[in-house]
Design a protein around this motif. Structure first.
Motif: not given
Length: 290
Positions: A15-24
């Motif tokens: 999760p991040s302030p701008k929405g999910p941070a997708v790594i993989v």
């Protein structure tokens, strides 16, 4: 066709302030029993994240992972892990550090048998004369030998190597590559190794999986490595396919920032003159569990 190890549409996000941070994202791969796969890509693309999810140290956000027909739900002795840093207890000696795993996995055998098992694997990695030497008295290379012995001593179904030689000088790195190759010749474990070193990948692996640059990194291309086993470093370097394969890997890495490869493309390098592209079959056994 199902593999011994199956990753089906695996993803990891935070999760991040701008929405999910997708790594993989959408990472699907089959690994056959006894196969050695190297995973390469730019720093930060998620290679270690993939390994961590297989190890059960980090949960998948999406998808599923199966090892030997069992969907993993956390860490377990069926997966031995060798980290870049050996992660030894500095006040314990080499034998005691290996026994930490052996005692947990083999509580049903005698203390003497467990010590013999730990000592045997330390002897295999060249530390038969250093059983009583404390970890904080060892060089980095010796500590990593202990880490490798510890991973093999618990007889895992799969070996996971997270840049195991990345902190070593070039000479020690080559020595430990030979140690690992000798161990795998004795016991052909299913293995996944994260590495930045294309030469190491070509020396050790049956297939090399190249990840696209993040965010949302996935499989860009897969290269089959045609060198016969057991491998000899000199013979590998002199093989006519070695330098064309090496150039292919470097070209992929160099092009990632500008033109990411199509997800799922598989490069099968059959000779020094030609390469063809296919696509990975879906991992059906994992799909049934997803």
């Amino acid at each position: 066709m199902a593999g011994y190890v199956e990753l089906f549409r695996v993803g990891k996000s935070y999760p991040s302030p701008k929405g999910p941070a997708v790594i993989v994202h959408d990472f699907s791969l089959n690994i056959d029993q006894g196969e050695f796969v190297a995973l390469i890509g730019h720093s930060g693309c998620g290679k270690s994240t993939v390994l961590s999810m297989i190890a059960g140290l980090s949960e998948c956000t999406t998808g599923a992972i199966v090892v030997a027909n069992r969907e993993i739900d956390g860490p377990g002795p069926d997966r031995g892990v060798v980290f870049q840093s050996p992660c030894l207890l500095p006040w314990l000696n080499a034998l005691e550090n290996v026994l930490l795993g052996v005692d947990r996995v083999y509580p049903h055998i005698s203390r003497t048998q467990r010590r013999e098992l730990a000592a045997y694997h330390l002897q295999l990695v060249g530390l038969g004369d250093s059983l009583e030497r404390r970890a904080n008295e060892m060089s980095q290379g010796m500590q990593q030998r202990v880490g490798i012995a510890r991973a093999f001593a618990i007889s895992p179904k799969m070996l996971l190597l997270d840049e195991p030689f990345g902190m070593l000088d070039s000479l020690t790195r080559m020595e430990l590559q030979e140690v690992l190759a000798d161990l795998l010749a004795r016991d052909r474990k299913t293995s996944l190794m994260v590495t930045h070193d294309v030469d190491e990948a070509l020396l050790m692996a049956d297939r090399i999986v190249m990840m696209t640059s993040g965010p949302a990194a996935t499989i860009g291309e897969i290269v089959d490595v045609p060198f016969a086993r057991p491998r000899n470093r000199t013979a590998v370097l002199n093989h006519p396919d070695y330098y064309p394969l090496r150039e292919r890997l470097i070209e992929f890495l160099e092009n990632q920032a500008h033109q990411p490869a199509e997800p799922g493309a598989v490069v099968r390098f059959d000779s020094a003159e030609s390469a063809t592209s296919t696509h990975q079959p879906q991992t059906a056994a994992v799909a049934r569990r997803a």
